[in-house]
Motif scaffolding. Sequence first.
Motif, mmCIF file in Angstrom:
data_model
loop_
_atom_site.group_PDB
_atom_site.id
_atom_site.type_symbol
_atom_site.label_atom_id
_atom_site.label_comp_id
_atom_site.label_asym_id
_atom_site.label_seq_id
_atom_site.Cartn_x
_atom_site.Cartn_y
_atom_site.Cartn_z
ATOM 1 N N TYR A 63 0.863 -1.181 0.000
ATOM 2 C CA TYR A 63 0.000 0.000 0.000
ATOM 3 C C TYR A 63 0.896 1.225 0.000
ATOM 4 C CZ TYR A 63 0.889 1.168 4.929
ATOM 5 O OH TYR A 63 1.467 1.551 6.113
ATOM 6 N N GLU A 64 0.290 2.389 -0.184
ATOM 7 C CA GLU A 64 1.040 3.638 -0.226
ATOM 8 C C GLU A 64 0.791 4.413 1.068
ATOM 9 O OE1 GLU A 64 0.523 5.889 -3.850
ATOM 10 O OE2 GLU A 64 0.005 4.068 -4.933
ATOM 11 N N GLN A 93 -1.046 7.837 1.337
ATOM 12 C CA GLN A 93 -2.500 7.960 1.157
ATOM 13 C C GLN A 93 -3.260 7.889 2.484
ATOM 14 O OE1 GLN A 93 -4.345 5.535 -1.909
ATOM 15 N NE2 GLN A 93 -2.377 5.230 -2.925
ATOM 16 N N ALA A 135 -0.177 -2.378 -8.412
ATOM 17 C CA ALA A 135 -0.260 -0.971 -8.800
ATOM 18 C C ALA A 135 -1.027 -0.877 -10.111
ATOM 19 C CB ALA A 135 1.134 -0.376 -8.946
ATOM 20 N N SER A 136 -2.097 -0.094 -10.146
ATOM 21 C CA SER A 136 -2.937 -0.002 -11.335
ATOM 22 C C SER A 136 -2.288 0.891 -12.388
ATOM 23 C CB SER A 136 -4.315 0.528 -10.956
ATOM 24 O OG SER A 136 -4.211 1.785 -10.319
ATOM 25 N N ASP A 178 -2.545 3.882 -13.219
ATOM 26 C CA ASP A 178 -2.105 5.210 -12.796
ATOM 27 C C ASP A 178 -0.970 5.150 -11.780
ATOM 28 O OD1 ASP A 178 -3.385 4.328 -10.517
ATOM 29 O OD2 ASP A 178 -4.904 5.902 -10.486
ATOM 30 N N ARG A 232 -1.051 3.820 -8.828
ATOM 31 C CA ARG A 232 -1.515 3.810 -7.442
ATOM 32 C C ARG A 232 -1.840 2.387 -6.997
ATOM 33 N NH1 ARG A 232 -3.363 9.033 -6.103
ATOM 34 N NH2 ARG A 232 -3.301 8.295 -3.949
ATOM 35 N N ARG A 260 -4.262 0.368 -4.556
ATOM 36 C CA ARG A 260 -5.528 0.571 -3.848
ATOM 37 C C ARG A 260 -5.596 -0.321 -2.609
ATOM 38 N NH1 ARG A 260 -5.165 3.775 -8.285
ATOM 39 N NH2 ARG A 260 -7.086 4.927 -8.649
ATOM 40 N N HIS A 312 -7.865 6.550 5.721
ATOM 41 C CA HIS A 312 -7.652 7.271 4.477
ATOM 42 C C HIS A 312 -7.583 8.776 4.752
ATOM 43 C CE1 HIS A 312 -7.843 4.328 1.234
ATOM 44 N NE2 HIS A 312 -8.724 3.663 1.962
ATOM 45 N N GLU A 342 -8.396 13.029 0.718
ATOM 46 C CA GLU A 342 -8.546 12.840 -0.721
ATOM 47 C C GLU A 342 -9.528 11.707 -1.003
ATOM 48 O OE1 GLU A 342 -6.016 11.464 -4.686
ATOM 49 O OE2 GLU A 342 -5.003 11.612 -2.747
ATOM 50 N N LYS A 343 -9.427 10.616 -0.263
ATOM 51 C CA LYS A 343 -10.370 9.510 -0.387
ATOM 52 C C LYS A 343 -11.563 9.693 0.543
ATOM 53 C CE LYS A 343 -8.110 6.800 -3.314
ATOM 54 N NZ LYS A 343 -8.666 6.283 -4.573
ATOM 55 N N HIS A 401 -14.426 3.917 -0.911
ATOM 56 C CA HIS A 401 -12.975 3.987 -0.966
ATOM 57 C C HIS A 401 -12.413 4.815 0.182
ATOM 58 C CE1 HIS A 401 -14.807 6.835 -3.944
ATOM 59 N NE2 HIS A 401 -14.275 7.687 -3.084
#
Length: 387
Positions: A3-4, A7, A257-258, A260, A262, A264, A300, A303-304, A310
């Motif tokens: 994960y990031e 975020q 990682a998708s 973009d 990122r 999820r 989160h 932003e989310k 999400h």
Amino acid sequence: MLYEPAQFEPLTDELWDPGRIVDAIATIVADADAAFDRGALWPAHEWDGWEEPLPLKTLYVGAAGVIWALDALRRRGHAETSLDLTAAALRTLELKRAEPDFTADEHYHPAALLVGETGPLLVAFRLASDPALADDLHALVQANVANPTEDVMWGAPGTLLAALAMGEWTGELRWEELARETAAALRARRGDDLLWRQDDDYRGLGTLHGAAGNTLVLLRVEPDETLAGETAAVLARYAVREDGLANWPGSPLRPLASADGRIRLQWCTGAPGILAGAWDYLEEDLLLAGAELIWRAGAHRDEKGHGLCHGTSGNGFALLRAFARTGDERWLGRARRFGVHALGQAERLRAASGRGRYSLWTGDVGTALFAAACLDVDARYPILETV
């Protein structure tokens, strides 16, 4: 990396206080009541209403979802709305039919549960009990049996949920027959790899767009240890594991990682959705590896947000699932910590913008439902298991 960290933010240190939770839920309901307008329904958040005709009407991010949530909170004794929900639901359906929203997506079908007409129709029938609405809904669900978009949001798995709900509410045999017809068609379209292919050859793993959600819906029709075991094996095969933790890509054909870049970790894509959909049959060590990742990541960021799809509340539901599976009070405490944090986020964002976010899956009423679930120790996910 699973994960990031950028975020996410650390969870609040505020302690679980049932009285504070009750008050926060009541505040969200009162704000939704005050913001309602019969013509404009509810104001749309910029993300929810991007390039869509307003007002938003859907179950996903529109008025139908808000009305459903207010009714659910009222039925469960958590807060009493001042709105005439029946009139609001019928008005929402009227506006949905006059100018549908979310029609630009390639997967759009009028019967889609979360973004089509089925959602507003289902909510309107729940409140008005009009046989004509039931007939209209039956026709929509029937028309969606062959929809090639194999997910809860757009396709037959979503309208199968509607058929199950109508069967429970009406006791009419036609709904059981339609549910079994839909379930049989859905099973027949599963591939040799034990996944469902959508019309663009996407093969999803999660609850909103894939195998975990489709299996969850089919198991609501009837128990099936073979189906559950096969889906558990698929989810185990495609789990990405690291140091005793686990996450999942949206599809086995894609990296964690998708496109973009990122990663999820949320209900609609990643471990929270896998746990929410497959909690009762997933290998327990894998479920706990996913739950531990969610806990370590924290909440989160704004932003989310704090919502179900999400955001913080959606991730918290996965921890409630871990408690439901194991009975370990630690997971209930962790879920409640997420609930306190999500309510705080909702309050902070409402104060900053001067109004709430009025949607079930991304907004304040969804967070209120998660907080209520933590109070009731009820791990059932909204709509998927409580319609």
